[in-house]
Motif scaffolding. Structure first.
Motif, PDB file in Angstrom:
ATOM      1  N   GLY A   1       0.811  -1.219   0.000  1.00 46.40           N
ATOM      2  CA  GLY A   1       0.000   0.000   0.000  1.00 46.40           C
ATOM      3  C   GLY A   1       0.839   1.260   0.000  1.00 46.40           C
ATOM      4  O   GLY A   1       0.548   2.222  -0.724  1.00 46.40           O
ATOM      5  N   LEU A   2       1.892   1.266   0.792  1.00 44.81           N
ATOM      6  CA  LEU A   2       2.772   2.430   0.859  1.00 44.81           C
ATOM      7  C   LEU A   2       3.474   2.663  -0.475  1.00 44.81           C
ATOM      8  O   LEU A   2       3.536   3.800  -0.967  1.00 44.81           O
ATOM      9  CB  LEU A   2       3.799   2.232   1.979  1.00 44.81           C
ATOM     10  CG  LEU A   2       4.749   3.380   2.251  1.00 44.81           C
ATOM     11  CD1 LEU A   2       3.986   4.634   2.647  1.00 44.81           C
ATOM     12  CD2 LEU A   2       5.737   3.001   3.334  1.00 44.81           C
ATOM     13  N   GLU A   3       3.978   1.607  -1.088  1.00 39.49           N
ATOM     14  CA  GLU A   3       4.652   1.749  -2.375  1.00 39.49           C
ATOM     15  C   GLU A   3       3.692   2.210  -3.468  1.00 39.49           C
ATOM     16  O   GLU A   3       4.057   3.008  -4.325  1.00 39.49           O
ATOM     17  CB  GLU A   3       5.336   0.440  -2.765  1.00 39.49           C
ATOM     18  CG  GLU A   3       6.548   0.144  -1.904  1.00 39.49           C
ATOM     19  CD  GLU A   3       7.160  -1.216  -2.179  1.00 39.49           C
ATOM     20  OE1 GLU A   3       6.763  -1.866  -3.177  1.00 39.49           O
ATOM     21  OE2 GLU A   3       8.026  -1.632  -1.395  1.00 39.49           O
ATOM     22  N   LEU A   4       2.450   1.709  -3.432  1.00 39.43           N
ATOM     23  CA  LEU A   4       1.456   2.162  -4.408  1.00 39.43           C
ATOM     24  C   LEU A   4       1.175   3.654  -4.250  1.00 39.43           C
ATOM     25  O   LEU A   4       1.095   4.385  -5.237  1.00 39.43           O
ATOM     26  CB  LEU A   4       0.155   1.371  -4.264  1.00 39.43           C
ATOM     27  CG  LEU A   4       0.156  -0.046  -4.826  1.00 39.43           C
ATOM     28  CD1 LEU A   4      -1.123  -0.764  -4.441  1.00 39.43           C
ATOM     29  CD2 LEU A   4       0.315  -0.013  -6.336  1.00 39.43           C
ATOM     30  N   LEU A   5       1.016   4.097  -3.015  1.00 43.60           N
ATOM     31  CA  LEU A   5       0.759   5.526  -2.786  1.00 43.60           C
ATOM     32  C   LEU A   5       1.942   6.389  -3.188  1.00 43.60           C
ATOM     33  O   LEU A   5       1.764   7.449  -3.792  1.00 43.60           O
ATOM     34  CB  LEU A   5       0.434   5.779  -1.315  1.00 43.60           C
ATOM     35  CG  LEU A   5      -1.020   5.724  -0.924  1.00 43.60           C
ATOM     36  CD1 LEU A   5      -1.177   6.009   0.554  1.00 43.60           C
ATOM     37  CD2 LEU A   5      -1.872   6.650  -1.740  1.00 43.60           C
TER      38      LEU A   5
ATOM     39  N   GLY B  66       4.030   8.367   7.605  1.00 44.33           N
ATOM     40  CA  GLY B  66       5.401   8.577   7.148  1.00 44.33           C
ATOM     41  C   GLY B  66       5.652   7.832   5.861  1.00 44.33           C
ATOM     42  O   GLY B  66       4.731   7.302   5.232  1.00 44.33           O
ATOM     43  N   PHE B  67       6.932   7.795   5.472  1.00 45.01           N
ATOM     44  CA  PHE B  67       7.304   7.162   4.218  1.00 45.01           C
ATOM     45  C   PHE B  67       7.858   5.764   4.417  1.00 45.01           C
ATOM     46  O   PHE B  67       8.247   5.095   3.456  1.00 45.01           O
ATOM     47  CB  PHE B  67       8.324   8.031   3.471  1.00 45.01           C
ATOM     48  CG  PHE B  67       7.814   9.419   3.218  1.00 45.01           C
ATOM     49  CD1 PHE B  67       6.657   9.621   2.480  1.00 45.01           C
ATOM     50  CD2 PHE B  67       8.467  10.522   3.732  1.00 45.01           C
ATOM     51  CE1 PHE B  67       6.162  10.890   2.246  1.00 45.01           C
ATOM     52  CE2 PHE B  67       7.985  11.793   3.503  1.00 45.01           C
ATOM     53  CZ  PHE B  67       6.832  11.985   2.757  1.00 45.01           C
ATOM     54  N   THR B  68       7.924   5.314   5.655  1.00 42.74           N
ATOM     55  CA  THR B  68       8.328   3.947   5.973  1.00 42.74           C
ATOM     56  C   THR B  68       7.326   3.383   6.965  1.00 42.74           C
ATOM     57  O   THR B  68       6.616   4.127   7.641  1.00 42.74           O
ATOM     58  CB  THR B  68       9.739   3.891   6.597  1.00 42.74           C
ATOM     59  OG1 THR B  68       9.734   4.674   7.790  1.00 42.74           O
ATOM     60  CG2 THR B  68      10.783   4.409   5.628  1.00 42.74           C
ATOM     61  N   LEU B  69       7.266   2.065   7.065  1.00 41.66           N
ATOM     62  CA  LEU B  69       6.357   1.426   8.007  1.00 41.66           C
ATOM     63  C   LEU B  69       6.978   1.414   9.396  1.00 41.66           C
ATOM     64  O   LEU B  69       8.166   1.170   9.544  1.00 41.66           O
ATOM     65  CB  LEU B  69       6.046   0.001   7.563  1.00 41.66           C
ATOM     66  CG  LEU B  69       5.348  -0.145   6.210  1.00 41.66           C
ATOM     67  CD1 LEU B  69       5.138  -1.613   5.893  1.00 41.66           C
ATOM     68  CD2 LEU B  69       4.041   0.591   6.180  1.00 41.66           C
ATOM     69  N   GLY B  70       6.165   1.683  10.393  1.00 41.51           N
ATOM     70  CA  GLY B  70       6.648   1.675  11.762  1.00 41.51           C
ATOM     71  C   GLY B  70       5.512   1.908  12.738  1.00 41.51           C
ATOM     72  O   GLY B  70       4.340   1.675  12.416  1.00 41.51           O
TER      73      GLY B  70
END
Length: 171
Positions: A103-107, A124-128
């Motif tokens: 999902g993050l990469e798609l966005l 943010g731009f990374t998962l955490g």
């Protein structure tokens, strides 16, 4: 009997099934809020599947009963997708991490709005930890909306049937 009159004094079965499904998903999800996260993954998968049935039942009720249900189903589809997605991220298992990363990469791949959307939706731009906090906020906000919608639907049915019952009691 005209097309605008109800066929009987009760709602069609699809409407009752739709309301029961939403109320059931909300109730189980609220119970999961206090459960151990890792043990909830199978139940969360089941809830995501049940949530996906809500727009489908709404479309069916729109075809069978009133078109307003179909409009509501179409409008609820994005909320259902966000509900299911954030619900699957919450246990933070390998599946959750994979779904979050995809999902993050798609966005981030969307020009102009991707980065602000990733910041708002994932924290943010990374998962955490910020991702989990955002998923929790979005998920339980939607659970609250579903719960309120269920209560409103039950109240509307009760108010619709109420005056006839109170009028006969006052004779």
């Amino acid at each position: 009997m005209s097309d605008t009159e109800p066929r009987s004094g009760s709602d069609p079965p699809l409407n009752a099934l739709l309301l029961a499904l939403v109320a059931g998903v909300v109730a189980v999800d609220l119970a999961l809020a206090v459960a151990t996260p890792a043990s909830t993954q199978p139940v969360r998968l089941l809830l995501a599947g049940c949530a996906a049935c809500v727009p489908l039942l709404g479309l069916a009720a729109g075809v069978v009963h009133r078109p307003a249900y179909a409009v509501g189903a179409v409008l609820s589809a994005p909320l259902v997708v966000i509900y299911a997605y954030t619900g699957l991220i919450l246990p933070w298992t390998q599946l959750s991490f994979t779904l979050g990363q995809v999902g993050l990469e798609l966005l981030l791949g969307v020009p102009v709005v991707g980065e602000p959307a990733a910041l708002g939706l994932f924290g943010g731009f990374t998962l955490g930890q910020a991702t989990l906090e955002q998923a929790f906020r979005f998920h339980y906000a939607l659970v609250g909306i579903g719960g309120l919608a269920s209560v409103a639907a039950v109240a509307a049915v009760g108010l619709r049937r109420g005056p006839g019952l109170t009028g006969s009691a006052s004779r």
